[in-house]
Design a protein around this motif. Structure first.
Motif, PDB file in Angstrom:
ATOM      1  N   GLY A   1      -2.878 -10.484  18.084  1.00 39.92           N
ATOM      2  CA  GLY A   1      -3.636  -9.299  18.489  1.00 39.92           C
ATOM      3  C   GLY A   1      -3.026  -7.973  18.095  1.00 39.92           C
ATOM      4  N   TYR A   2      -1.927  -7.994  17.357  1.00 41.47           N
ATOM      5  CA  TYR A   2      -1.350  -6.723  16.897  1.00 41.47           C
ATOM      6  C   TYR A   2      -2.252  -6.113  15.824  1.00 41.47           C
ATOM      7  CZ  TYR A   2       3.196  -7.570  19.131  1.00 41.47           C
ATOM      8  OH  TYR A   2       4.197  -7.770  20.040  1.00 41.47           O
ATOM      9  N   ARG A   3      -2.321  -4.782  15.827  1.00 38.95           N
ATOM     10  CA  ARG A   3      -2.960  -4.073  14.715  1.00 38.95           C
ATOM     11  C   ARG A   3      -1.984  -4.098  13.540  1.00 38.95           C
ATOM     12  NH1 ARG A   3      -7.988  -3.241  15.531  1.00 38.95           N
ATOM     13  NH2 ARG A   3      -7.853  -1.805  13.783  1.00 38.95           N
ATOM     14  N   ILE A   4      -2.512  -4.202  12.344  1.00 36.05           N
ATOM     15  CA  ILE A   4      -1.675  -4.321  11.146  1.00 36.05           C
ATOM     16  C   ILE A   4      -1.980  -3.162  10.202  1.00 36.05           C
ATOM     17  CG2 ILE A   4      -1.153  -5.799   9.139  1.00 36.05           C
ATOM     18  CD1 ILE A   4      -0.321  -7.051  11.846  1.00 36.05           C
ATOM     19  N   GLY A   5      -0.948  -2.644   9.539  1.00 38.00           N
ATOM     20  CA  GLY A   5      -1.122  -1.639   8.489  1.00 38.00           C
ATOM     21  C   GLY A   5      -0.421  -2.104   7.228  1.00 38.00           C
ATOM     22  N   PHE A   6      -0.857  -1.603   6.110  1.00 41.08           N
ATOM     23  CA  PHE A   6      -0.141  -1.869   4.853  1.00 41.08           C
ATOM     24  C   PHE A   6       0.047  -0.554   4.114  1.00 41.08           C
ATOM     25  CE2 PHE A   6      -2.177  -6.095   5.511  1.00 41.08           C
ATOM     26  CZ  PHE A   6      -1.008  -6.830   5.614  1.00 41.08           C
ATOM     27  N   HIS A   7       1.200  -0.433   3.492  1.00 38.60           N
ATOM     28  CA  HIS A   7       1.484   0.757   2.693  1.00 38.60           C
ATOM     29  C   HIS A   7       1.855   0.300   1.287  1.00 38.60           C
ATOM     30  CE1 HIS A   7       1.348   3.201   6.323  1.00 38.60           C
ATOM     31  NE2 HIS A   7       2.126   2.303   6.895  1.00 38.60           N
ATOM     32  N   PHE A   8       0.957   0.524   0.349  1.00 35.83           N
ATOM     33  CA  PHE A   8       1.281   0.247  -1.052  1.00 35.83           C
ATOM     34  C   PHE A   8       1.971   1.509  -1.573  1.00 35.83           C
ATOM     35  CE2 PHE A   8      -1.947  -2.976  -0.477  1.00 35.83           C
ATOM     36  CZ  PHE A   8      -1.552  -4.006  -1.325  1.00 35.83           C
ATOM     37  N   ASP A   9       3.264   1.531  -1.410  1.00 32.65           N
ATOM     38  CA  ASP A   9       3.982   2.774  -1.683  1.00 32.65           C
ATOM     39  C   ASP A   9       5.449   2.433  -1.960  1.00 32.65           C
ATOM     40  OD1 ASP A   9       4.724   5.409  -1.873  1.00 32.65           O
ATOM     41  OD2 ASP A   9       3.870   6.006   0.058  1.00 32.65           O
ATOM     42  N   PRO A  10       5.989   2.719  -3.114  1.00 37.19           N
ATOM     43  CA  PRO A  10       5.368   3.461  -4.201  1.00 37.19           C
ATOM     44  C   PRO A  10       4.664   2.537  -5.193  1.00 37.19           C
ATOM     45  CG  PRO A  10       7.683   3.085  -4.715  1.00 37.19           C
ATOM     46  CD  PRO A  10       7.415   2.410  -3.402  1.00 37.19           C
ATOM     47  N   LEU A  11       3.401   2.875  -5.491  1.00 37.03           N
ATOM     48  CA  LEU A  11       2.727   2.178  -6.584  1.00 37.03           C
ATOM     49  C   LEU A  11       3.438   2.535  -7.883  1.00 37.03           C
ATOM     50  CD1 LEU A  11      -0.974   2.835  -5.577  1.00 37.03           C
ATOM     51  CD2 LEU A  11       0.162   0.601  -5.632  1.00 37.03           C
ATOM     52  N   ILE A  12       3.632   1.543  -8.720  1.00 37.61           N
ATOM     53  CA  ILE A  12       4.375   1.764  -9.960  1.00 37.61           C
ATOM     54  C   ILE A  12       3.526   1.289 -11.132  1.00 37.61           C
ATOM     55  CG2 ILE A  12       6.426   1.011 -11.260  1.00 37.61           C
ATOM     56  CD1 ILE A  12       7.909   1.240  -8.513  1.00 37.61           C
TER      57      ILE A  12
ATOM     58  N   ARG B   1      -3.087  -9.674  -7.182  1.00 38.57           N
ATOM     59  CA  ARG B   1      -2.570 -10.890  -6.532  1.00 38.57           C
ATOM     60  C   ARG B   1      -2.128 -10.589  -5.088  1.00 38.57           C
ATOM     61  NH1 ARG B   1      -0.835 -12.176 -11.826  1.00 38.57           N
ATOM     62  NH2 ARG B   1       1.175 -11.138 -11.625  1.00 38.57           N
ATOM     63  N   VAL B   2      -1.563  -9.402  -4.899  1.00 39.90           N
ATOM     64  CA  VAL B   2      -1.120  -9.043  -3.536  1.00 39.90           C
ATOM     65  C   VAL B   2      -2.336  -8.845  -2.622  1.00 39.90           C
ATOM     66  CG1 VAL B   2       0.227  -7.419  -2.157  1.00 39.90           C
ATOM     67  CG2 VAL B   2       0.957  -7.981  -4.479  1.00 39.90           C
ATOM     68  N   VAL B   3      -3.349  -8.164  -3.136  1.00 41.77           N
ATOM     69  CA  VAL B   3      -4.555  -7.969  -2.314  1.00 41.77           C
ATOM     70  C   VAL B   3      -5.192  -9.329  -2.008  1.00 41.77           C
ATOM     71  CG1 VAL B   3      -6.860  -6.926  -2.241  1.00 41.77           C
ATOM     72  CG2 VAL B   3      -4.935  -5.630  -3.188  1.00 41.77           C
ATOM     73  N   ASP B   4      -5.188 -10.239  -2.983  1.00 39.36           N
ATOM     74  CA  ASP B   4      -5.742 -11.582  -2.730  1.00 39.36           C
ATOM     75  C   ASP B   4      -4.966 -12.292  -1.616  1.00 39.36           C
ATOM     76  OD1 ASP B   4      -7.619 -11.192  -4.663  1.00 39.36           O
ATOM     77  OD2 ASP B   4      -6.616 -12.385  -6.213  1.00 39.36           O
ATOM     78  N   MET B   5      -3.632 -12.098  -1.622  1.00 38.15           N
ATOM     79  CA  MET B   5      -2.816 -12.724  -0.566  1.00 38.15           C
ATOM     80  C   MET B   5      -3.195 -12.161   0.802  1.00 38.15           C
ATOM     81  SD  MET B   5       1.187 -13.138  -1.455  1.00 38.15           S
ATOM     82  CE  MET B   5       1.448 -12.545  -3.095  1.00 38.15           C
ATOM     83  N   ILE B   6      -3.388 -10.843   0.852  1.00 41.84           N
ATOM     84  CA  ILE B   6      -3.805 -10.228   2.132  1.00 41.84           C
ATOM     85  C   ILE B   6      -5.130 -10.850   2.569  1.00 41.84           C
ATOM     86  CG2 ILE B   6      -4.588  -8.093   3.236  1.00 41.84           C
ATOM     87  CD1 ILE B   6      -2.716  -6.541   1.391  1.00 41.84           C
ATOM     88  N   ALA B   7      -6.061 -10.943   1.621  1.00 37.34           N
ATOM     89  CA  ALA B   7      -7.398 -11.447   1.959  1.00 37.34           C
ATOM     90  C   ALA B   7      -7.337 -12.866   2.502  1.00 37.34           C
ATOM     91  CB  ALA B   7      -8.297 -11.373   0.720  1.00 37.34           C
ATOM     92  N   SER B   8      -6.369 -13.665   2.017  1.00 39.27           N
ATOM     93  CA  SER B   8      -6.356 -15.051   2.492  1.00 39.27           C
ATOM     94  C   SER B   8      -5.528 -15.238   3.776  1.00 39.27           C
ATOM     95  CB  SER B   8      -5.884 -16.004   1.387  1.00 39.27           C
ATOM     96  OG  SER B   8      -4.638 -15.613   0.937  1.00 39.27           O
ATOM     97  N   HIS B   9      -4.812 -14.208   4.220  1.00 43.36           N
ATOM     98  CA  HIS B   9      -3.995 -14.386   5.437  1.00 43.36           C
ATOM     99  C   HIS B   9      -4.391 -13.494   6.610  1.00 43.36           C
ATOM    100  CE1 HIS B   9      -1.182 -16.375   2.661  1.00 43.36           C
ATOM    101  NE2 HIS B   9      -0.742 -16.975   3.740  1.00 43.36           N
ATOM    102  N   ILE B  10      -5.057 -12.354   6.323  1.00 45.05           N
ATOM    103  CA  ILE B  10      -5.267 -11.373   7.399  1.00 45.05           C
ATOM    104  C   ILE B  10      -6.762 -11.078   7.549  1.00 45.05           C
ATOM    105  CG2 ILE B  10      -4.506  -9.118   8.306  1.00 45.05           C
ATOM    106  CD1 ILE B  10      -2.097 -10.598   7.310  1.00 45.05           C
ATOM    107  N   PRO B  11      -7.322 -11.262   8.751  1.00 50.32           N
ATOM    108  CA  PRO B  11      -8.710 -10.844   8.946  1.00 50.32           C
ATOM    109  C   PRO B  11      -8.805  -9.321   8.824  1.00 50.32           C
ATOM    110  CG  PRO B  11      -7.752 -11.704  10.995  1.00 50.32           C
ATOM    111  CD  PRO B  11      -6.687 -11.805   9.953  1.00 50.32           C
ATOM    112  N   ASP B  12      -9.809  -8.835   8.128  1.00 50.74           N
ATOM    113  CA  ASP B  12      -9.854  -7.379   7.906  1.00 50.74           C
ATOM    114  C   ASP B  12     -10.021  -6.614   9.220  1.00 50.74           C
ATOM    115  OD1 ASP B  12     -12.472  -8.119   8.246  1.00 50.74           O
ATOM    116  OD2 ASP B  12     -13.244  -6.988   6.532  1.00 50.74           O
ATOM    117  N   SER B  13     -10.547  -7.276  10.248  1.00 50.53           N
ATOM    118  CA  SER B  13     -10.716  -6.583  11.536  1.00 50.53           C
ATOM    119  C   SER B  13      -9.367  -6.234  12.172  1.00 50.53           C
ATOM    120  CB  SER B  13     -11.513  -7.455  12.497  1.00 50.53           C
ATOM    121  OG  SER B  13     -10.863  -8.709  12.646  1.00 50.53           O
ATOM    122  N   SER B  14      -8.277  -6.860  11.704  1.00 52.53           N
ATOM    123  CA  SER B  14      -6.950  -6.554  12.271  1.00 52.53           C
ATOM    124  C   SER B  14      -6.281  -5.366  11.578  1.00 52.53           C
ATOM    125  CB  SER B  14      -6.007  -7.753  12.108  1.00 52.53           C
ATOM    126  OG  SER B  14      -6.480  -8.845  12.837  1.00 52.53           O
ATOM    127  N   ILE B  15      -6.847  -4.922  10.469  1.00 49.90           N
ATOM    128  CA  ILE B  15      -6.143  -3.906   9.668  1.00 49.90           C
ATOM    129  C   ILE B  15      -6.584  -2.502  10.071  1.00 49.90           C
ATOM    130  CG2 ILE B  15      -5.711  -3.058   7.323  1.00 49.90           C
ATOM    131  CD1 ILE B  15      -5.992  -5.908   6.346  1.00 49.90           C
TER     132      ILE B  15
END
Ligand code: SF4
Length: 361
Positions: A224-235, A246-260
């Motif tokens: 039930g924790y809220r989750i954030g992601f920081h793509f920083d620094p993009l290179i 590939r990283v976004v795909d990993m997020i999609a397969s592990h984290i429900p978007d309602s938690s972000i």
């Protein structure tokens, strides 16, 4: 990942008997210690030295624990409140701004927490009508020293009594054990800084693997924790788009978007003096070899069209996974927002309002 243990601990004489000092020492029982009269003298004698991540300094914070994020007047700023519990970080990222920003080379913990709680009380945080987003990840990693400090239980108890304060923990670790099974009341957002796996491997020397960070986020989302992601620094490197996909795909397969709660995007930027410091510590790094221009804040940045392309592509990948995901930019002008994301907050207050709404949902 292995929890951090220093090779030496300096302790300021005046704080040697404080509870947090004793707790840290009980968890570093085989580490040599040295009592010093004043931290200030040790720090002054070390100015200009490279960061010493093997040395921990326990001392008193003589300044403020709670302060507004300095931001920059030239760029949109999100109205964050920094909780300054120490400075420095053992994770050794080649691009880390702290290498040039801090004049104290040691990992430093402020152990006079009684004064921190007094400061919270004096700030009348409990009475605040406005949402207060507090973060401990500005001058270090929020979870890298938690196994030494046990900061989270007391912070959760404090947050439980506040109407409008939320805490954002920012990390590149997998040290989530102190958060598991806790009553967090929806007042904690745990955010992971992410990057392309190649960049994490070559530039984030002691941080967890990207897949492990996302798996840890998934475990906390399930609690039930809220989750954030920081793509920083993009290179910008050859093949960056596929790698970030590939990283976004990993997020999609592990984290429900309602938690972000949010995803921030920031492109590589650095104070000019950082490059030389980083090259002394991380000679294999190639991230500073591209072309950079000075920004309005004096930091070196990619040319604006490159930044816009990075942000726009990442935003498209994230929106393909979740059309309503809230994305914001770090330290960019309204023009860049508009071109990269298709919208721009009208002011700093507007950006703050947008982020505050994400923690009320
Ligand atoms: S995790 Fe953050 S604070 Fe720690 S070294 Fe890396 S960039 Fe710096």
């Amino acid at each position: 990942m292995t929890p951090y243990i220093p090779k030496k601990i300096f302790i300021e004489d005046a704080v040697k008997d404080l509870p947090l000092t004793r707790r840290v020492l009980s968890r570093c029982s085989s580490v040599p210690i040295e009592i010093i009269p004043r931290a200030k003298e040790l720090i002054h004698a070390s100015i200009g030295r490279l960061p010493r991540t093997d040395v921990l300094l326990l001392c008193r914070n003589k300044g403020r624990f709670i302060e507004p994020c300095p931001g920059t007047s030239s760029y949109l700023c999100c109205g964050y409140t920094i909780l300054n519990t120490g400075t420095g970080c053992p994770l050794a990222c080649s691009y880390c701004v702290l290498q040039a920003y801090l004049n104290n080379p040691f990992i430093t913990l402020y152990v006079n927490l009684d004064e921190m709680w007094d400061e919270f009380a004096a700030n009348g945080c409990m009475l605040q009508q406005e949402t207060m987003r507090i973060g401990t990840g500005e001058y270090g990693d929020s979870l890298a020293l938690e196994h030494l400090t046990d900061f989270i239980p007391s912070m959760l108890s404090f947050l439980g009594k506040q109407r409008n304060a939320v805490l954002e923990l920012k990390t590149k670790t997998t040290h989530i054990e102190p958060l598991l099974g806790r009553d967090h009341g929806g007042k904690v957002i745990v955010s992971w800084s992410l990057n392309a796996e190649e960049i994490a491997l070559s530039e984030e020397h002691r941080a967890a693997l990207i897949a492990a960070r996302i798996q840890a986020a998934g475990r906390l989302a399930a609690e039930g924790y809220r989750i954030g992601f920081h793509f920083d620094p993009l290179i910008a490197f050859p093949g960056w788009e596929q790698s970030y996909r590939r990283v976004v795909d990993m997020i999609a397969s592990h984290i429900p978007d309602s938690s972000i709660s949010w995803v921030s995007l920031g492109a590589l930027r650095y104070m000019p003096q950082l490059k030389a410091i980083s090259q002394q510590r991380f000679s294999a790094s190639r991230i500073f070899t591209g072309e950079f221009v000075p920004g309005l804040d004096g930091k070196m940045r990619y040319f604006q069209p490159i930044r816009i392309e990075l942000f726009a592509r990442l935003a498209a990948l994230l929106r393909a996974y979740s059309p309503d995901i809230f994305i914001y930019l770090c330290m960019e002008s309204p023009l860049v927002w508009q071109q990269a994301l298709g919208f721009a907050p009208s002011s700093n207050a507007d950006l703050k309002r947008m982020l505050d709404e994400r923690v009320k949902e």
